[in-house]
Design an enzyme around this catalytic site. Structure first.
Site, short mmCIF file in Angstrom:
data_model
loop_
_atom_site.label_atom_id
_atom_site.label_comp_id
_atom_site.label_asym_id
_atom_site.label_seq_id
_atom_site.Cartn_x
_atom_site.Cartn_y
_atom_site.Cartn_z
N GLU A 106 -24.28 -18.33 -23.57
CA GLU A 106 -24.66 -17.68 -22.33
C GLU A 106 -26.02 -18.20 -21.88
OE1 GLU A 106 -22.37 -13.86 -21.59
OE2 GLU A 106 -24.15 -13.30 -22.70
N SER A 157 -22.07 -15.38 -15.06
CA SER A 157 -21.57 -15.52 -13.69
C SER A 157 -20.14 -16.05 -13.60
CB SER A 157 -22.52 -16.38 -12.86
OG SER A 157 -23.78 -15.75 -12.76
N GLY A 179 -19.46 -10.41 -17.41
CA GLY A 179 -20.25 -9.20 -17.18
C GLY A 179 -19.80 -8.49 -15.92
N GLY A 180 -20.53 -8.69 -14.86
CA GLY A 180 -20.31 -7.97 -13.60
C GLY A 180 -18.87 -7.95 -13.13
N HIS A 227 -27.00 -10.37 -27.61
CA HIS A 227 -26.94 -10.65 -26.17
C HIS A 227 -28.36 -10.87 -25.67
CE1 HIS A 227 -26.46 -10.05 -21.87
NE2 HIS A 227 -25.20 -10.37 -22.05
N GLY A 274 -25.84 -12.96 -14.52
CA GLY A 274 -26.02 -12.03 -13.41
C GLY A 274 -26.65 -12.68 -12.18
N ASN A 302 -17.86 -7.46 -20.69
CA ASN A 302 -19.06 -6.77 -21.19
C ASN A 302 -19.52 -5.83 -20.08
OD1 ASN A 302 -21.57 -5.96 -22.06
ND2 ASN A 302 -22.56 -7.96 -21.84
N TRP A 303 -19.26 -4.55 -20.31
CA TRP A 303 -19.58 -3.57 -19.25
C TRP A 303 -21.06 -3.24 -19.18
CZ3 TRP A 303 -15.54 0.90 -18.27
CH2 TRP A 303 -14.42 0.34 -17.63
P1 PGA Z 1 -22.53 -11.81 -15.81
O1 PGA Z 1 -22.98 -11.34 -17.27
O2 PGA Z 1 -21.07 -12.20 -15.89
O3 PGA Z 1 -22.74 -10.60 -14.94
O4 PGA Z 1 -23.41 -12.97 -15.44
C1 PGA Z 1 -22.51 -12.00 -18.40
C2 PGA Z 1 -23.10 -11.38 -19.63
O5 PGA Z 1 -24.27 -10.99 -19.61
O6 PGA Z 1 -22.40 -11.24 -20.66
#
Ligand code: PGA
Length: 234
Positions: free
Chosen positions: A154, A196, A217-218, A85, A160, A7-8
């Site tokens: 999530e 994360s 995500g990141g 999300h 994050g 997920n960019w």
């Molecule tokens: P993250 O984000 O891997 O940066 O924690 C995950 C997401 O929000 O889908």
């Protein structure tokens, strides 16, 4: 087969995406790799990556300035779309009802919705995790679906944040979701874990029962971080 979904969010560029595609197309992934990119980056071709969007309108068409419909996403090459999300729920007040409508529009256009659920830190502290995720699953899913949906668990407090829940916490949440889906007649619906995820923790996470893949995500933004994740998911 498990899922590795990136997920960019509101990051990236066409140049970065083309480099990511070049590197991932050189691999032989054992899993389904999906990249959910900003709308403007849809339309690239890849042998190993399926593309998705991060949101879709709950309306079919019409006077909704700035919105993008599911048929438009499909035409742009999206096979998946993330709906509900936590950042959409938080910053755009998306309710379970809106999320369900969006998921329905996606299904009508042959796009697989990745429906996100997860508790906040306050809900977790209040001991409400099970109640919250159960009602989110029950209320956010379109009725009469038989297949072609994906759930992503999530925990909002871990997104994050660089912290992950314990294996027991993940296993517990995924079991509740699996039981709820089973009650709804949706056994076998893939349940992804997100928040994360990185190359160091992904192996342990996907080894947990009822975890059918990850939403990243990141760590999905750079090939040197995303590719080791893809290769660690067995
Ligand atoms: P993250 O984000 O891997 O940066 O924690 C995950 C997401 O929000 O889908």
């Amino acid at each position: 087969m498990k899922f590795v979904v990136g997920n960019w969010k509101m990051n990236g560029s066409r140049e970065i995406l083309r480099e990511m595609i070049r590197q991932i197309d050189g691999l032989r992934p054992e899993n389904r790799v999906v990249l959910c990119v900003p709308f403007t980056l849809l339309g690239e071709k890849s042998t190993n990556i399926a593309f998705g969007a991060q949101d879709v309108s709950s309306h079919e068409r019409g006077a909704y300035t700035g919105e993008v419909s599911a048929t438009m996403l499909s035409e742009a090459g999206a096979k998946y779309v993330i709906v509900g999300h936590s950042e959409r729920r938080m910053y755009h007040d998306e309710t379970n009802d809106i999320v369900r409508e969006k998921a329905m529009r996606a299904l009508e256009s042959g796009i697989t919705p990745i429906i996100c659920v997860g508790e906040t830190m306050d809900e977790k502290r209040a001991g409400k995790t099970i109640d919250v995720i159960t009602s989110m699953v029950r209320e956010s899913l379109p009725t009469n679906v038989r297949d072609d949906i994906i759930i992503a668990y999530e925990p909002r407090w871990a997104i994050g944040a660089g912290i992950t829940p314990t294996a027991d916490e993940i296993a517990g949440a995924h079991r509740v979701i699996a039981d709820t889906l089973s009650y709804m007649g949706l056994d076998g619906t893939p349940i992804l874990y997100g928040a994360s995820v990185n190359a160091a923790n992904v192996g342990d996470i996907v080894a947990i029962r009822n975890v059918d893949g990850v939403l990243v995500g990141g760590a999905s933004l750079k090939p040197e971080e995303f590719i080791p994740i893809i290769q660690s998911v067995k």
